[in-house]
Design a protein around this motif. Structure first.
Motif, PDB file in Angstrom:
ATOM      1  N   ARG A  45       0.856  -1.178   0.000  1.00  0.00           N
ATOM      2  CA  ARG A  45       0.000   0.000   0.000  1.00  0.00           C
ATOM      3  C   ARG A  45       0.896   1.231   0.000  1.00  0.00           C
ATOM      4  N   ARG A  46       0.392   2.293  -0.588  1.00  0.00           N
ATOM      5  CA  ARG A  46       1.169   3.537  -0.665  1.00  0.00           C
ATOM      6  C   ARG A  46       1.628   3.993   0.727  1.00  0.00           C
ATOM      7  N   ASN A  47       0.721   3.927   1.698  1.00  0.00           N
ATOM      8  CA  ASN A  47       1.055   4.342   3.057  1.00  0.00           C
ATOM      9  C   ASN A  47       2.186   3.490   3.640  1.00  0.00           C
ATOM     10  N   SER A  48       2.164   2.194   3.356  1.00  0.00           N
ATOM     11  CA  SER A  48       3.215   1.303   3.853  1.00  0.00           C
ATOM     12  C   SER A  48       4.567   1.662   3.254  1.00  0.00           C
ATOM     13  N   VAL A  49       4.569   2.034   1.981  1.00  0.00           N
ATOM     14  CA  VAL A  49       5.822   2.412   1.328  1.00  0.00           C
ATOM     15  C   VAL A  49       6.378   3.683   1.964  1.00  0.00           C
ATOM     16  N   TRP A  50       5.534   4.688   2.142  1.00  0.00           N
ATOM     17  CA  TRP A  50       6.018   5.946   2.703  1.00  0.00           C
ATOM     18  C   TRP A  50       6.412   5.808   4.166  1.00  0.00           C
ATOM     19  N   ARG A  51       5.671   5.016   4.936  1.00  0.00           N
ATOM     20  CA  ARG A  51       6.056   4.778   6.337  1.00  0.00           C
ATOM     21  C   ARG A  51       7.343   3.957   6.377  1.00  0.00           C
ATOM     22  N   GLY A  52       7.484   3.010   5.451  1.00  0.00           N
ATOM     23  CA  GLY A  52       8.725   2.241   5.359  1.00  0.00           C
ATOM     24  C   GLY A  52       9.905   3.139   5.037  1.00  0.00           C
ATOM     25  N   MET A  53       9.685   4.134   4.172  1.00  0.00           N
ATOM     26  CA  MET A  53      10.741   5.108   3.854  1.00  0.00           C
ATOM     27  C   MET A  53      11.097   5.903   5.116  1.00  0.00           C
ATOM     28  N   ASP A  54      10.096   6.286   5.897  1.00  0.00           N
ATOM     29  CA  ASP A  54      10.350   6.993   7.160  1.00  0.00           C
ATOM     30  C   ASP A  54      11.187   6.126   8.106  1.00  0.00           C
ATOM     31  N   TYR A  55      10.838   4.846   8.198  1.00  0.00           N
ATOM     32  CA  TYR A  55      11.580   3.935   9.070  1.00  0.00           C
ATOM     33  C   TYR A  55      13.010   3.749   8.564  1.00  0.00           C
ATOM     34  N   TYR A  56      13.162   3.663   7.255  1.00  0.00           N
ATOM     35  CA  TYR A  56      14.492   3.547   6.648  1.00  0.00           C
ATOM     36  C   TYR A  56      15.322   4.785   6.977  1.00  0.00           C
ATOM     37  N   ASN A  57      14.755   5.961   6.751  1.00  0.00           N
ATOM     38  CA  ASN A  57      15.462   7.216   7.044  1.00  0.00           C
ATOM     39  C   ASN A  57      15.735   7.376   8.538  1.00  0.00           C
ATOM     40  N   GLY A  58      14.838   6.862   9.369  1.00  0.00           N
ATOM     41  CA  GLY A  58      14.991   6.944  10.816  1.00  0.00           C
ATOM     42  C   GLY A  58      15.870   5.845  11.391  1.00  0.00           C
ATOM     43  N   LYS A  59      16.453   5.037  10.513  1.00  0.00           N
ATOM     44  CA  LYS A  59      17.370   3.954  10.938  1.00  0.00           C
ATOM     45  C   LYS A  59      16.706   3.001  11.935  1.00  0.00           C
ATOM     46  N   PRO A 112      19.840   0.266  -0.681  1.00  0.00           N
ATOM     47  CA  PRO A 112      19.600   1.715  -0.662  1.00  0.00           C
ATOM     48  C   PRO A 112      19.376   2.317  -2.049  1.00  0.00           C
ATOM     49  N   LYS A 113      19.939   1.705  -3.086  1.00  0.00           N
ATOM     50  CA  LYS A 113      19.733   2.219  -4.443  1.00  0.00           C
ATOM     51  C   LYS A 113      18.258   2.133  -4.827  1.00  0.00           C
ATOM     52  N   VAL A 114      17.567   1.112  -4.350  1.00  0.00           N
ATOM     53  CA  VAL A 114      16.131   0.974  -4.624  1.00  0.00           C
ATOM     54  C   VAL A 114      15.374   2.151  -4.009  1.00  0.00           C
ATOM     55  N   ALA A 115      15.756   2.535  -2.792  1.00  0.00           N
ATOM     56  CA  ALA A 115      15.107   3.683  -2.125  1.00  0.00           C
ATOM     57  C   ALA A 115      15.359   4.952  -2.923  1.00  0.00           C
ATOM     58  N   LEU A 116      16.600   5.138  -3.357  1.00  0.00           N
ATOM     59  CA  LEU A 116      16.950   6.326  -4.140  1.00  0.00           C
ATOM     60  C   LEU A 116      16.209   6.343  -5.472  1.00  0.00           C
ATOM     61  N   ASP A 117      16.164   5.198  -6.147  1.00  0.00           N
ATOM     62  CA  ASP A 117      15.446   5.100  -7.425  1.00  0.00           C
ATOM     63  C   ASP A 117      13.958   5.376  -7.244  1.00  0.00           C
ATOM     64  N   PHE A 118      13.390   4.880  -6.152  1.00  0.00           N
ATOM     65  CA  PHE A 118      11.981   5.124  -5.858  1.00  0.00           C
ATOM     66  C   PHE A 118      11.720   6.619  -5.712  1.00  0.00           C
ATOM     67  N   LEU A 119      12.566   7.300  -4.940  1.00  0.00           N
ATOM     68  CA  LEU A 119      12.387   8.737  -4.738  1.00  0.00           C
ATOM     69  C   LEU A 119      12.554   9.517  -6.040  1.00  0.00           C
ATOM     70  N   LYS A 120      13.507   9.096  -6.877  1.00  0.00           N
ATOM     71  CA  LYS A 120      13.699   9.748  -8.176  1.00  0.00           C
ATOM     72  C   LYS A 120      12.482   9.551  -9.063  1.00  0.00           C
ATOM     73  N   GLU A 121      11.904   8.354  -9.033  1.00  0.00           N
ATOM     74  CA  GLU A 121      10.709   8.064  -9.827  1.00  0.00           C
ATOM     75  C   GLU A 121       9.532   8.922  -9.367  1.00  0.00           C
ATOM     76  N   VAL A 122       9.365   9.058  -8.066  1.00  0.00           N
ATOM     77  CA  VAL A 122       8.283   9.891  -7.524  1.00  0.00           C
ATOM     78  C   VAL A 122       8.497  11.347  -7.926  1.00  0.00           C
ATOM     79  N   GLU A 123       9.727  11.819  -7.816  1.00  0.00           N
ATOM     80  CA  GLU A 123      10.048  13.196  -8.184  1.00  0.00           C
ATOM     81  C   GLU A 123       9.761  13.444  -9.660  1.00  0.00           C
ATOM     82  N   SER A 124      10.127  12.491 -10.499  1.00  0.00           N
ATOM     83  CA  SER A 124       9.878  12.616 -11.933  1.00  0.00           C
ATOM     84  C   SER A 124       8.373  12.655 -12.214  1.00  0.00           C
TER      85      SER A 124
END
Length: 144
Positions: free
Chosen positions: A8-22, A85-97
């Protein structure tokens, strides 16, 4: 389909928060396409997480959301982004695009709308405005 596409979209964004929050406490590569680890939850609990990139529905987590279900939770996404981590970066680049493209589409829409309005005669413009105001009032009355 991969973990991100199934989640789910929310799970992805919360997962990104958890990733960034170590929040990933431990990580182990258990196979070519599999990882396991422990992820700290928002309530302080620690969850046992396993992800399988080749077969995402075989991934598991003992959190209340995913335990016993074939869903992708925020803890799985956090582990995945930590492992790759490249997957996280690619995901953010895709969202930005996508956001840039959406902004361009919106801008084009407003330019076309402005061009249309400017092409109307005074009488046509008055008729269109009156019709729009009536529709707006009817919608407001409908919801009240």
């Amino acid at each position: 389909m991969g973990l991100i596409e199934i989640a789910r979209r929310n799970s992805v964004w919360r997962g990104m928060d958890y990733y960034n929050g170590k929040k990933v406490i431990s990580l182990e590569k258990t196979g070519t396409e599999t990882y396991s680890g422990i992820v700290s939850g928002s309530n302080g609990n620690k969850y046992m997480v396993k992800i399988d990139k080749a077969h995402p529905r075989k991934s598991s987590c003992n959190c209340p959301f995913a335990d016993g279900r074939r869903v992708i939770c925020k803890h799985m996404i956090a582990l995945y982004f930590t492992a790759e981590p490249k997957v996280a970066l690619d995901f953010l680049k895709e969202v930005e695009s996508w956001e840039e493209e959406e902004e361009a589409r919106e801008q084009q829409h407003y330019e076309e709308l402005e061009e249309y309005v400017k092409s109307l005669s005074k009488t046509e413009l008055q008729e269109q405005l009156l019709e729009a105001l009536i529709q707006l009032e009817e919608r407001q009355n409908y919801y009240w």
